[in-house]
Design a protein around this motif. Structure first.
Motif, short mmCIF file in Angstrom:
data_model
loop_
_atom_site.label_atom_id
_atom_site.label_comp_id
_atom_site.label_asym_id
_atom_site.label_seq_id
_atom_site.Cartn_x
_atom_site.Cartn_y
_atom_site.Cartn_z
N ALA A 78 40.55 42.77 49.47
CA ALA A 78 39.30 43.17 48.83
C ALA A 78 39.58 43.43 47.35
N GLU A 79 38.85 42.76 46.47
CA GLU A 79 39.14 42.93 45.03
C GLU A 79 38.90 44.36 44.59
N ASN A 80 37.84 44.96 45.06
CA ASN A 80 37.51 46.33 44.68
C ASN A 80 37.08 47.22 45.86
N ALA A 81 36.68 46.61 46.95
CA ALA A 81 35.94 47.33 48.00
C ALA A 81 36.75 48.39 48.73
N MET A 82 38.07 48.34 48.66
CA MET A 82 38.86 49.36 49.35
C MET A 82 39.43 50.41 48.40
N LYS A 83 39.08 50.31 47.13
CA LYS A 83 39.56 51.31 46.17
C LYS A 83 38.82 52.63 46.41
N TRP A 84 39.47 53.70 46.00
CA TRP A 84 38.96 55.04 46.34
C TRP A 84 37.53 55.25 45.86
N VAL A 119 46.88 54.46 46.70
CA VAL A 119 47.15 55.42 45.61
C VAL A 119 47.32 54.66 44.30
N TRP A 120 46.42 54.92 43.40
CA TRP A 120 46.41 54.26 42.09
C TRP A 120 45.87 55.28 41.09
N HIS A 121 46.03 54.99 39.80
CA HIS A 121 45.48 55.91 38.79
C HIS A 121 44.13 55.42 38.28
N ASN A 122 43.75 54.21 38.65
CA ASN A 122 42.46 53.67 38.20
C ASN A 122 41.46 53.63 39.35
N GLN A 123 40.20 53.51 38.97
CA GLN A 123 39.11 53.41 39.95
C GLN A 123 39.15 54.53 40.99
N LEU A 124 39.45 55.72 40.47
CA LEU A 124 39.33 56.93 41.27
C LEU A 124 37.92 57.45 41.13
N VAL A 167 51.24 52.28 47.19
CA VAL A 167 51.18 52.76 45.81
C VAL A 167 51.10 51.55 44.88
N ASN A 168 50.27 51.68 43.86
CA ASN A 168 50.02 50.59 42.92
C ASN A 168 50.33 51.07 41.50
N GLU A 169 51.21 50.33 40.81
CA GLU A 169 51.46 50.56 39.38
C GLU A 169 51.98 51.97 39.08
N PHE A 243 54.41 41.68 44.00
CA PHE A 243 54.40 41.24 42.60
C PHE A 243 52.98 40.79 42.29
N GLN A 244 52.31 41.49 41.40
CA GLN A 244 50.92 41.11 41.13
C GLN A 244 50.84 39.68 40.59
N GLY A 245 51.70 39.34 39.62
CA GLY A 245 51.72 37.95 39.14
C GLY A 245 50.55 37.57 38.25
N HIS A 246 50.13 38.51 37.39
CA HIS A 246 49.10 38.16 36.40
C HIS A 246 49.80 37.53 35.20
N LEU A 247 49.77 36.21 35.12
CA LEU A 247 50.48 35.50 34.07
C LEU A 247 49.50 34.88 33.08
N SER A 322 36.09 35.88 38.25
CA SER A 322 37.46 36.27 37.91
C SER A 322 37.39 37.47 36.99
N TRP A 323 38.33 38.38 37.16
CA TRP A 323 38.33 39.58 36.32
C TRP A 323 38.78 39.27 34.89
N VAL A 324 39.39 38.10 34.67
CA VAL A 324 40.07 37.83 33.40
C VAL A 324 39.16 37.90 32.17
C1 XIL Z 1 40.61 44.65 38.94
C2 XIL Z 1 39.38 43.95 39.49
O1 XIL Z 1 39.63 42.57 39.57
C3 XIL Z 1 38.18 44.20 38.60
O2 XIL Z 1 36.99 43.67 39.19
C4 XIL Z 1 38.01 45.69 38.37
O3 XIL Z 1 36.95 45.92 37.45
C5 XIL Z 1 39.29 46.29 37.84
O4 XIL Z 1 40.36 46.01 38.73
N1 XIL Z 1 45.69 45.14 39.09
C6 XIL Z 1 45.18 45.54 40.30
C7 XIL Z 1 43.79 45.20 40.66
O5 XIL Z 1 45.94 46.09 41.11
O6 XIL Z 1 43.21 46.17 41.50
C8 XIL Z 1 42.93 44.98 39.45
O7 XIL Z 1 41.65 44.53 39.88
C9 XIL Z 1 43.59 44.00 38.50
C10 XIL Z 1 44.92 44.52 38.05
#
Ligand code: XIL
Length: 356
Positions: A78-84, A119-124, A167-169, A243-247, A322-324
């Motif tokens: 889930a791109e966002n749906a399982m975040k806190w 557990v992440w520091h974003n989207q709390l 745990v993330n990041e 490995f997230q792998g955002h290149l 895409s979030w990019v």
């Molecule tokens: C991103 C989503 O793709 C966006 O829709 C949202 O606004 C912000 O978060 N690392 C992660 C993901 O672990 O949860 C992030 O997802 C992208 C970077």
């Protein structure tokens, strides 16, 4: 979301079956004797599952999006749906519908699920961050809130999720532990705690630590290895490295990635590429798409060269969602399919990549 109507059907599979890879050495001459028709077939052939992040709004609203997702992918996140902030927007008020929709669609389509993220520091949720800031949530209470969150969410999907990003990041780019409300208020032991709580709630799910830039950043790699070894020494359950792998093609390909994966899998972990995308500075050109294809192909080769690399998940499969563009000014076109769901050279390159 596009205002224009989208075609009801995905691009025909025959497009994808005619890859004409630039490098004939990478063409499959393996057991099937032909290039796989789609990523599902490639998964079958290689033993690595191909996954995608899922945008729940698109999943609900766009039939062509669903068609390609369910045709190609055997793993979903889930791109966002399982975040806190998504599952507990107000304290004690749980909203599981979107997360459930991803899990239910996966069940119906033979897809495994990666839970992202505990557990992440974003989207709390704001109630949590505000409460910690203004002191109405004490450190003792915060620890209990975290334990309840992990326990509730992991229990809910017990047996339905293959792997959790526990745990993330948690490591900063300079190799220090990231200063988050968790570290600041609970101390470094929170990491061991959350892995233990997650294990208690689901005895079989794979428990991952996940991060970006871990493909090449030596400071981050060293600290993350140290965290894993420390957890193992304390007999804390940890199963995987994500490995997230955002290149991006404007940077060199992280040429040491396979070795980095091995340093973790040598410790007994499985590995996964959890959020792959390859962005570029717009506009798109044929040359940039060719470079992007090289990056995707090399990343898959790296994963295939490491026996314990089990999953290759992209952070969205179409440039339509895409979030990019929203996060990297002037960049985009990072996915395997374009906005109209036509496969790009990168998609064909993946199909033409085999285990080295
Ligand atoms: C991103 C989503 O793709 C966006 O829709 C949202 O606004 C912000 O978060 N690392 C992660 C993901 O672990 O949860 C992030 O997802 C992208 C970077």
């Amino acid at each position: 979301m596009l205002a224009a109507p989208v075609p009801a059907l995905a691009a025909p599979a025959s497009n994808a079956a005619d890859p004409a890879p630039a490098d004939p050495a990478q063409t499959d001459r393996g057991s099937h004797g032909r290039t796989p028709r789609d990523l599902r077939e490639l998964a079958h052939k290689t033993g690595v599952r191909f996954g995608s992040a899922v945008d729940v709004a698109a999943l609900r609203a766009e039939r062509d999006y669903r068609t390609v997702l369910n045709r190609e992918f055997t793993h979903v996140t889930a791109e966002n749906a399982m975040k806190w902030e998504s599952v507990e927007p107000q304290r004690g008020v749980f909203t599981w519908a979107d997360a459930d929709a991803v899990v239910e669609n996966a069940r119906r389509n033979g897809q495994k699920v990666r839970g992202h993220t505990l557990v992440w520091h974003n989207q709390l949720p704001a109630w949590l961050t505000t409460g910690v800031e203004n002191g109405t949530i004490s450190d003792t209470e915060l620890r209990k809130i975290l334990r309840d969150h992990v326990t509730t969410q992991v229990s809910r999907y017990r047996g339905k999720i293959r792997a959790w990003d526990v745990v993330n990041e948690v490591v900063d780019d300079d190799g220090a532990m990231r200063q988050t409300i968790w570290l600041t208020h609970l101390g470094p032991g929170y990491i061991a705690d959350v892995f233990r709580w997650a294990r208690k709630a689901d005895p079989h799910v794979k428990l991952y630590i996940n991060d970006y830039n871990l493909e090449w950043n030596t400071a981050k790699i060293d600290t993350t290895l140290a965290i894993v070894k420390d957890l193992q020494a304390k007999r804390v359950p940890i199963d995987g490295i994500g490995f997230q792998g955002h290149l991006g093609i404007q940077y060199d390909y992280p040429g040491d990635w396979a070795n980095v994966m091995r340093r973790f899998t040598d410790l007994g972990l499985e590995a996964a590429v959890t959020e792959m995308d390859v962005r570029m500075i717009l506009p798109v050109t044929p040359e940039k798409l060719a470079t992007q294809a090289d990056y995707y192909g090399r990343a898959l080769s790296d994963c295939l060269s490491v026996p314990a690399c089990r999953e290759f998940t992209v952070w969205g499969f179409t440039d339509r969602h895409s979030w990019v563009p929203g996060w990297f000014d002037g960049e985009g076109a990072a996915c395997l399919f374009d906005e109209s769901l036509a496969p790009k050279p990168a998609y064909r390159r993946l199909l033409a990549t085999s285990r080295p």
